[in-house]
Design an enzyme around this catalytic site. Structure first.
Site, short mmCIF file in Angstrom:
data_model
loop_
_atom_site.label_atom_id
_atom_site.label_comp_id
_atom_site.label_asym_id
_atom_site.label_seq_id
_atom_site.Cartn_x
_atom_site.Cartn_y
_atom_site.Cartn_z
N CYS A 92 79.60 31.25 111.60
CA CYS A 92 79.59 32.07 112.82
C CYS A 92 80.76 33.03 112.66
O CYS A 92 81.86 32.60 112.26
CB CYS A 92 79.77 31.18 114.05
N GLU B 53 87.05 33.77 122.19
CA GLU B 53 87.06 34.96 123.06
C GLU B 53 88.15 34.87 124.12
O GLU B 53 88.64 35.88 124.61
CB GLU B 53 85.69 35.17 123.68
N HIS C 77 82.78 34.34 114.58
CA HIS C 77 84.00 34.09 115.35
C HIS C 77 84.94 33.09 114.64
O HIS C 77 86.14 33.09 114.88
CB HIS C 77 83.66 33.47 116.71
N SER D 247 76.76 40.50 117.89
CA SER D 247 76.51 40.28 119.32
C SER D 247 77.75 40.65 120.15
O SER D 247 77.65 40.79 121.36
CB SER D 247 76.16 38.82 119.55
N CYS E 237 76.48 39.11 111.99
CA CYS E 237 76.27 38.06 112.98
C CYS E 237 75.36 37.04 112.31
O CYS E 237 74.27 37.38 111.84
CB CYS E 237 75.60 38.66 114.21
N1 DGL Z 1 78.31 36.36 116.34
C1 DGL Z 1 77.54 35.17 116.58
C2 DGL Z 1 77.24 34.49 115.23
O1 DGL Z 1 77.83 34.80 114.21
C3 DGL Z 1 78.25 34.21 117.49
C4 DGL Z 1 78.31 34.63 118.92
C5 DGL Z 1 77.00 34.57 119.64
O2 DGL Z 1 76.48 33.47 119.94
O3 DGL Z 1 76.45 35.65 119.91
O4 DGL Z 1 76.37 33.66 115.18
#
Ligand code: DGL
Length: 284
Positions: A192, A160, A194, A19, A81
């Site tokens: 996640c 972020e 991040h 994302s 993701c």
């Molecule tokens: N990259 C998303 C995940 O791994 C987290 C960021 C989002 O909510 O888009 O779930």
């Protein structure tokens, strides 16, 4: 619509998407573990976050991205993701002839292997926790485990904002994680993409008795195994300046580039903005 084309070119690129910037933690692992591979990365920076959107929306976005990546004749796609893996992977797999792998299954597998007391925590977006996808995979692997999910929606904006090591992140992490500590988990899945960027904070708060699982590492390992099994592992060392890694986003390319350069040591030369909605799918 099913893609009818089967890959045979070992040196075709791998497509990776997220994302936004989080998937770069997966790219970093792929670069480390299979350095010969070319990568086309797409970050949906115009439509992030996915974690607060519906399954239908995330699936539609993911299909558009797969269509975009297929224009590069990628040999495989990594859904870097967790939210898109939780919501869209099954449907993407059904529609594609090239292999598509997500980050959830590899993370679940390693967690089920490392836990001693069978008490596993999962931290992720609201969507990933709500989907119970980690619970499904983990109980398939070992029906005796107990899983505790906790949505941590503030971690994505903190990462972020660059607040990787910061008292604010510490305070919020303590609020989210205290209940998991009290539940006596011995394994915590960073569900996640991040979250590996605040791993040191999470590790300090959870304490040394808790093993943190970063699905990115295991995903890259699984990707390598898959390519080896299919005889599709890249076999030519990339030539300098060949543009081995290409980055595309749906908005804010310059911001993405500077963030990416703080995560990946190779130096991101450029990030291009594309109109992802143009890669619409039938049900748009
Ligand atoms: N990259 C998303 C995940 O791994 C987290 C960021 C989002 O909510 O888009 O779930």
């Amino acid at each position: 619509m099913k893609v009818e084309w089967q890959h045979t070119d070992k040196n075709a690129p791998i497509g990776v998407f997220d994302s936004g910037v989080g998937g770069l933690t997966v790219v970093r692992e792929i670069m480390r573990q299979i350095p010969n591979e070319k990568i086309i990365y797409f970050g949906d920076t115009a439509r992030v976050p996915y974690g607060s959107k519906s399954k239908e929306t995330v699936t539609r976005f993911s299909k558009q991205i797969v269509r975009f990546l297929n224009t590069f004749q990628v040999k495989t796609i990594v859904v870097a993701c967790n939210t898109a893996s939780a919501y869209a992977l099954a449907e993407l797999e059904r529609e594609s002839d090239i292999p598509i792998i997500g980050v959830v299954k590899p993370g679940a597998r390693v967690a089920s292997e490392v836990t001693h007391n069978g008490r596993i925590g999962v931290i992720a977006t609201e969507a990933t926790i709500g989907s119970k996808i980690y619970n499904q995979y983990l109980t398939l692997l070992n029906k005796d485990v107990t899983i505790y999910g906790k949505a941590c929606p503030l971690f994505v904006p903190l990462v972020e904002e660059g607040l990787w090591v910061d008292p604010v992140t510490d305070e919020i992490a303590k609020r989210y994680l205290t209940e998991l500590i009290d539940l006596d988990i011995d394994t915590l899945i960073l569900g996640c993409t991040h979250y590996p960027l605040i791993r040191s904070t999470l590790g300090r708060i959870m304490g040394e008795k808790v093993t943190l699982v970063n699905p990115a590492y295991e995903t890259a390992r699984e990707l390598k195994e898959l390519l080896t099994r299919m005889d599709l592992l890249g076999d030519h060392a990339p030539v300098l300046g060949e543009n081995q890694y290409q980055f595309y986003v749906s908005d804010m390319a310059e911001k993405f580039k500077s963030f990416a350069n703080s995560i990946i040591k190779y130096g991101i030369l450029s990030a291009k903005t594309i109109h992802i909605e143009e890669y619409y799918t039938d049900e748009r």
